[in-house]
Enzyme design. Structure first.
Site, PDB file in Angstrom:
ATOM      1  N   PRO A  97       0.809  -1.220   0.000  1.00 22.70           N
ATOM      2  CA  PRO A  97       0.000   0.000   0.000  1.00 22.70           C
ATOM      3  C   PRO A  97       0.841   1.270   0.000  1.00 22.70           C
ATOM      4  CG  PRO A  97      -0.817  -1.552   1.641  1.00 22.70           C
ATOM      5  CD  PRO A  97       0.503  -2.087   1.156  1.00 22.70           C
ATOM      6  N   GLU A 124       0.381  -9.685   8.173  1.00 21.94           N
ATOM      7  CA  GLU A 124       0.220  -8.245   8.440  1.00 21.94           C
ATOM      8  C   GLU A 124       1.249  -7.390   7.720  1.00 21.94           C
ATOM      9  OE1 GLU A 124      -2.162  -6.458  10.279  1.00 21.94           O
ATOM     10  OE2 GLU A 124      -3.160  -8.379  10.003  1.00 21.94           O
ATOM     11  N   ARG A 162       1.723  -8.093 -21.831  1.00 23.23           N
ATOM     12  CA  ARG A 162       0.892  -7.903 -23.023  1.00 23.23           C
ATOM     13  C   ARG A 162       1.428  -6.787 -23.923  1.00 23.23           C
ATOM     14  NH1 ARG A 162      -2.943  -4.059 -23.079  1.00 23.23           N
ATOM     15  NH2 ARG A 162      -4.388  -5.410 -24.205  1.00 23.23           N
ATOM     16  N   ASP A 177      -5.435   0.996 -26.319  1.00 25.02           N
ATOM     17  CA  ASP A 177      -5.933   0.763 -24.965  1.00 25.02           C
ATOM     18  C   ASP A 177      -6.322   2.056 -24.271  1.00 25.02           C
ATOM     19  OD1 ASP A 177      -5.654  -1.964 -24.974  1.00 25.02           O
ATOM     20  OD2 ASP A 177      -3.664  -1.960 -24.051  1.00 25.02           O
TER      21      ASP A 177
END
Length: 259
Positions: A97, A124, A162, A177
């Site tokens: 995060p 954690e 990709r 895209d």
């Protein structure tokens, strides 16, 4: 391009290695994937890779030493395989995060490189001392939490692989895209296929015209409308960077006045 995955669940990566676009690219040798299980670098009967956090609190924390040994083994293997030049270690990336949010632009940049060592955390979190000593980059998929870094790593791999030359049957697929420079960072326009009329709902007439300029104009207008409705932040970003033309601005102005 080679990716080394430090993970407690190596079988999860069979999906990205063996299936779909990434699987075909792997079979054709466009990239390679090697997994390293931290449990293989433990020396106790239970192959322990986690322990309680100092200071108390819920959950467990991944220990530094098994992760460090896994990274060092991956670095040596990459060097022996010629994936990295002497003195030019691959980046060690933690799915976290704390990291910068992964974007299409980041995927484009990754696709120009030689790969990385990806750390898939669990529990954690990971002992901060390992992060401080080994991790060179942290990546996040967004403001939410997963059970571990494996799914995040698979998403990152798919977004990068990709884009490798030869991965897609038609290279133009990636060029068009959403978020791509070709679209000025906007969302792609809607797509349609056969039948021409489905449940009394026809394909938009411009797409059937065969007139390339009209088709391009329709797609740009729909791209702008779709982006303005669902991701106005992307419109502002394109405007701030000077990527919107006077014609684009007229379309957006007319649309806002109609709505």
């Amino acid at each position: 391009m080679r990716f080394d995955l430090i993970t407690l669940f190596p079988p999860m990566f069979a999906a990205v290695r063996d299936l779909g676009i990434t699987g075909r690219a792997h079979a054709h040798g466009l990239w390679s994937l090697v997994t390293w299980n931290p449990r293989d670098f433990t020396h106790d009967l239970h192959r322990t890779v986690d322990d309680r956090p100092y200071g108390g609190g819920p959950g467990m924390v991944m220990m530094a030493e098994p992760l460090a040994q896994a990274v060092e083994a991956a670095r040596l293997a990459r060097l022996e395989a010629g994936a990295d030049a002497e003195g030019a270690s691959a980046p060690v990336v933690l799915l976290s995060p704390v990291g910068h949010v992964h974007t299409q632009a980041a995927a484009q940049a990754w696709s120009q490189g030689t790969g990385a060592i990806l750390i898939c955390g669990r529990y954690e979190g990971v002992d901060q001392r390992f992060i401080d000593r080994y991790v060179t980059q942290q990546v996040s998929l967004g403001d939410f939490v997963l059970s571990g870094g494996e799914l995040g790593a698979m998403v990152l791999l798919d977004s990068v692989v990709r884009l490798l030359p030869g991965a897609l049957h038609d290279a133009e697929s990636a060029v068009q895209d959403s978020f791509s420079p070709t679209l000025d960072g906007l969302l792609d326009s809607p797509h349609y296929t056969r039948p021409e009329v489905w449940r009394e709902d026809p394909v938009p007439a411009p797409l059937l015209s065969g007139h390339h300029a009209h088709i391009a104009a329709w797609r740009r207008e729909r791209s702008l409308a779709l982006t303005a409705t669902h991701r106005p932040d992307l419109i502002e970003a394109a405007r701030d960077s000077g990527r919107l033309s006077a014609g684009d601005e007229r379309l957006l102005h007319d649309r806002s006045h109609k709505s």
